[in-house]
Design an enzyme around this catalytic site. Sequence first.
Site, PDB file in Angstrom:
ATOM      1  N   LYS A 282       1.640   3.173   3.586  1.00 30.00           N
ATOM      2  CA  LYS A 282       1.210   3.257   2.189  1.00 30.00           C
ATOM      3  C   LYS A 282      -0.096   4.049   2.046  1.00 30.00           C
ATOM      4  O   LYS A 282      -0.347   4.656   1.008  1.00 30.00           O
ATOM      5  CB  LYS A 282       1.043   1.856   1.609  1.00 30.00           C
TER       6      LYS A 282
ATOM      7  N   GLU B  22       4.972   2.369  -9.001  1.00 30.60           N
ATOM      8  CA  GLU B  22       5.385   1.130  -9.684  1.00 30.60           C
ATOM      9  C   GLU B  22       5.011   1.120 -11.160  1.00 30.60           C
ATOM     10  O   GLU B  22       3.824   1.073 -11.521  1.00 30.60           O
ATOM     11  CB  GLU B  22       4.770  -0.089  -8.989  1.00 30.60           C
TER      12      GLU B  22
ATOM     13  N   LYS C 252       4.595 -16.356  -1.183  1.00 33.48           N
ATOM     14  CA  LYS C 252       4.264 -14.975  -0.846  1.00 33.48           C
ATOM     15  C   LYS C 252       2.811 -14.732  -1.189  1.00 33.48           C
ATOM     16  O   LYS C 252       2.305 -15.248  -2.193  1.00 33.48           O
ATOM     17  CB  LYS C 252       5.148 -13.995  -1.634  1.00 33.48           C
TER      18      LYS C 252
ATOM     19  N   GLU D  38       3.128  -1.161   7.748  1.00 34.75           N
ATOM     20  CA  GLU D  38       3.470  -0.912   6.339  1.00 34.75           C
ATOM     21  C   GLU D  38       2.247  -0.440   5.563  1.00 34.75           C
ATOM     22  O   GLU D  38       2.340   0.495   4.757  1.00 34.75           O
ATOM     23  CB  GLU D  38       4.050  -2.170   5.696  1.00 34.75           C
TER      24      GLU D  38
ATOM     25  N   GLU E 140      11.236 -10.701  -0.472  1.00 39.17           N
ATOM     26  CA  GLU E 140       9.931 -10.317  -1.022  1.00 39.17           C
ATOM     27  C   GLU E 140      10.094  -9.641  -2.385  1.00 39.17           C
ATOM     28  O   GLU E 140       9.348  -9.922  -3.336  1.00 39.17           O
ATOM     29  CB  GLU E 140       9.233  -9.362  -0.049  1.00 39.17           C
TER      30      GLU E 140
END
Length: 391
Positions: free
Chosen positions: A380, A201, A156, A376, A240
């Site tokens: 964001k 997060e 990744k 995406e 992911e």
Amino acid sequence: MTTTPVTARLRAVTREVEPGHDLLDAFAGTGFAWLHDRTRFVATGVAARVPAAEAGAVLGRVDVDDPVGLPGTGPIAVGALPFDPDAPGTLVVPGRIAGELDGRAWVTEIGTSVGDSAIVAAPPTRFSVVAPRSQVAWRESVARALDAIATGELEKVVLAREVLIEADAPFDARDVVRRLVGQQPGAFVYAIEGFVGASPELLVRRAGRVVESRPVAGTTLADRAESLRALAASVKDNREHQFVVDGIMATLQEPCEELTVDATPHVAVFGPVAHLATPIRGRLREPAPSALDLARLLHPTPAVGGTPRGEALAAIRALEGFDRGLYAGPVGWVDARGDGEWAIALRGAELSGTRARLVAGAGIVAGSDPDSEWAETQAKLEPMLRALVRP
């Protein structure tokens, strides 16, 4: 950014006050703000500016008068660290901190630093928004990343892109913070010397020997119930996300004597965007590392770098074409006891007068589609664009 030597022994005096005041009334826009459902700070002035690696030692030398004794009372060091783990970072020991935790409030005064001054100005009304990297160039970078994944060099890698805004008047961090608090429930709204954002997060929280992390990875627009169900069922997004959970669990194994993780992620909604999220909780061995030490140990997680870490960071440097700066680095605070909270600096903007720089990334794994990953990043970017660009 240069540091300021601590030439005299600092003294921190904390006193409990009546809760219920709007902390943002004391935010001048150039200091520090940390606003979450549970913990809230506004800090002004600079008692000391220190290298991040020396923050714990500096806090430990402060004379403390703190009958409150909660996480965040007494002296704290605050700030944002660069994404590049090899780049030097600095933190600020503020001169005055107004804080709240679980319904209790306090004020801490440190040294004799001069407070920040608020400047009232007319807000911007016209904006130009430019994306330096085209979607065609983005597709090429994602294709190169997918080639490296196909050959086994990477599992990744997170690729990011910039958006630049020019306004007709300077941005006011106070206004941006207030809008983010209203628009991004559940996020960690942060501001430090012009770097402003609302992160979903939690990198790490430490309270005594209890440590928590809540990685997020996998993204969708939170506009329909069908989108949320599709995210929960997505094989690609769950893969992911699992890379991130596994990376954090592996890093926390050594400092923890106990470590638990939810078996499956849940879908967490932050304003217009939703993510897969997995709470992780542990109990630290003695002597327990500080929240700052843990943040520096964990960063960069696979949520913002990739895996394997070294190869992913090399791919980021080769494929992105710009310096991330503070984007996706740790942002937060630590106190003299070692307690603290650090988020990953996402959904943010670096404000400089009439200019703002936004950055957003997407995790590239086997099966990623370049156009979907571009979409995406746009999702964001949207929260900060709505907070900055208004009619």
